[in-house]
Design an enzyme around this catalytic site. Sequence first.
Site, short mmCIF file in Angstrom:
data_model
loop_
_atom_site.label_atom_id
_atom_site.label_comp_id
_atom_site.label_asym_id
_atom_site.label_seq_id
_atom_site.Cartn_x
_atom_site.Cartn_y
_atom_site.Cartn_z
N GLU A 1 55.30 33.19 -11.37
CA GLU A 1 56.45 34.07 -11.57
C GLU A 1 57.05 34.52 -10.24
O GLU A 1 58.27 34.66 -10.12
CB GLU A 1 56.07 35.29 -12.43
CG GLU A 1 55.84 34.96 -13.91
CD GLU A 1 54.53 34.24 -14.18
OE1 GLU A 1 53.66 34.19 -13.27
OE2 GLU A 1 54.36 33.70 -15.30
N HIS B 1 51.60 40.81 -24.75
CA HIS B 1 52.72 40.07 -25.35
C HIS B 1 53.57 41.03 -26.18
O HIS B 1 54.10 40.67 -27.21
CB HIS B 1 52.23 38.91 -26.22
CG HIS B 1 51.57 37.81 -25.44
ND1 HIS B 1 50.31 37.90 -24.94
CD2 HIS B 1 52.03 36.58 -25.07
CE1 HIS B 1 49.99 36.78 -24.31
NE2 HIS B 1 51.02 35.96 -24.37
#
Lengths: 409, 343
Positions: B75, B144
């Site tokens: 990322e 999540h």
Amino acid sequence: MEVRVSFAPLTELMSTLTTDQAPEMSMEANSEMLGTAHANGRNSETRKTISSEPRPSDLLSREDCLEMFRQLYLARYFDVRLIKEKKRGRLRGTLYSSHNQEAVLVGSLFGLKSSDWISPIHRDMPAFFLKDLRGKWGEAERSGMSIQEVCAQVWGKVGSPGRARDNWSHIGSKAKHIIHSTSMLAGTIPVAAGVVYADRSRGGDAVCLTFNGEGSTAQGIFHEAINFAAVHKLPVVTIVENNQWAYGTPVSQGSPVTDIADRARGFGIPGYIADGQDVFDVYDKVANAVAHARAGNGPSIVECKTFRAYGHGDHDDDRANRYRDQEEILMGRLRDPIAVCRKLLVDRGFLTGDAATAYVAEGKSATDATNDDFPPEVVDFLNQGIEFAIASPLPDAAEAGQWVFKEAE
Amino acid sequence: MAIAEPLVSAATATGPVAKNYLTALKEAISEEMGANPEMISMGEDIGLLGGAFGVTDGLLDKYGRERVIDMPISEGAIVGAAVGMALNGKTVMAEMQFIDFISCGFDQIVNMMATYHYRTAGEVNIPVVVRGPAGAYGGGALYHSQMNEAWFCNSPGLRVVCPSTPYDAKGLLKQCLRDGNPTIFFELKELYRKNEIAEILPEEDYTVPLGKAAIRQSGTDITLVSYGQNVYHCLAAAEELTKLGLSAEVIDIRSLVPLDEETIFKSLAKTNRIIVVNEAPMTCGFAGEIISRVTTKAFDLLDAPPVRITRLDTPVPWVKPLELFVLPSVEKIVKAALATVKY
Ligand SMILES: Cc1ncc(C[n+]2csc(CCOP(=O)(O)OP(=O)(O)O)c2C)c(N)n1
Ligand SMILES: [Mg+2]
């Protein structure tokens, strides 16, 4: 080679192919020197010719070898059964199948001491109950996690070690020396380094095995953590499960080197490559890495070459059959770890007569495999876990507000 | 989650097709890449796979590997490389597979990207949109389910945007890709394929301006302010309140930075009561920011203390009863509204 098949004919193929005839995956570098360590070949032929020194697995007793074989069945059955339960709508969340990768888990965990630590991730669910299982299936007080606890976690019940606060593989146990992972890939490696640093400061000799997919080696923290461990010669063994795919991205798009073990060079540590389909080869490479670590020589990387049988998660099974071609899937699943192990045990004379051909689970996909394909003790073991999980209640909703902080006693 | 009436009625079999939130996003990215040859899309599994949720499905075939990059799981490198591309003339859509993983690229976002324009005295601007699926209510557990927008609202230099409808998803994403400022774009994955909110989108190119709230329902007794999927909780609560004889106004702020204070204050001038709902944790969350603006700039309009309905200050637990326990709900909003009106 023109191959157009679905999974079903694999069973047929398996029975006609011996492991030595199975085609090579991209593993030319197997027997090359890597870093300061050597990597043995991956099939039984190179295993025999490369070195005259006995391998650690040569010293395993017949009993231990058969135990490893049974553990392969256990890991496979756990996966097969959960896939069936999930398909019946009994489980929530995503199932990351470890099918075809069981030898990596069994081979690396089998030689550990109870005091050693591990950090499994999403694809390593069986690792939680395989740790320290060796010969102690029925013992409630063994130091690994019980099948009851693992199943309660998968079923999202209060009997889970984390009381089902986080899902699936996000459990652990300080008492049982299993690091609790988050979703953030490679995130447990620095934690592993800290754990063994603390252990060493108290005179301990524990090693920590961290498990990671090849895709997660692209994370900065992977490199930061191994660098730190190398500087301080910390006994961290990083197992890289190179199953050729990270979700929908092939290893070629995630890593500039085909052999992740090559990364070790940059840290001045050994990088070993193991045949991830051969439980004894994994055992050997990890045993070397663990011995190196325990002797105070620091960390290493053990790359296990394997192949992801299904989609990334169960939600991805259909798509994975489109973004990976059928030939690649067929090749990747050709050397089923159960079949490879069976052949080696037959060769060593440890499996004879009817036992040599009993319980043909290899080559069968989860939907095709039945309980009859597995030794009864394997089925019984898991059934105990599942029964416990089903009987265990859901956690009380108000628990959700608890344990944000440690409260004063 | 209780579903409100569709904001625009769905198409009939013969008319144009109603599109869901995910399709709207997909169209925005593809159309912008078509219109702007200097635009690049990058992220994990966005090409060959078409994205974990399919937002970039078909993009690789259409625009090729040079412009649609399957990134390593890095990322930090995704955001940092996007900044470099932007520094050298590109516009970039950078996908986080889940917005939760944005933390692994945090430094490049808050230190490199957010500050670029400021520290170069305006020489450089960074047209990068970092977008990804966010939000709870789906059993995604701790990693999540996050809504971590507050981290970025607290980092000057970043636009922070959160659409709740397909129309806004497309129009806001297009606007952000053209805006020239770095943006963190929060998409609600539970809305991606929700048919109830599918709507017919304009054939022609359109954008939705930043800093302009939408009044989803007008009312006179109490103002409910929200964004993302909590807008639908507010609408459902408003319906409940109607049955109890109370008229609630529901405001969807759509963009957090910049924030449309005017629309909120105007509503407050009518209702004199406000509840702000968001699913992020309470402490230092955006609900607190809105209420702070209200109390410092529109204190005289208040007849009752403003109320925040947020997630408890906990992570999002996995198992359903626990997850619902910590999150805002229709019931919690209705209860708070009744108490506020009685104050
Ligand atoms: C920091 C971070 N980014 C993205 C993800 C989303 N994600 C989960 S698993 C996965 C692929 C992992 O591939 P690999 O490391 O090879 O492990 P495998 O699943 O093949 O066992 C991705 C991208 C994540 N969990 N963490
Ligand atoms: Mg992988």
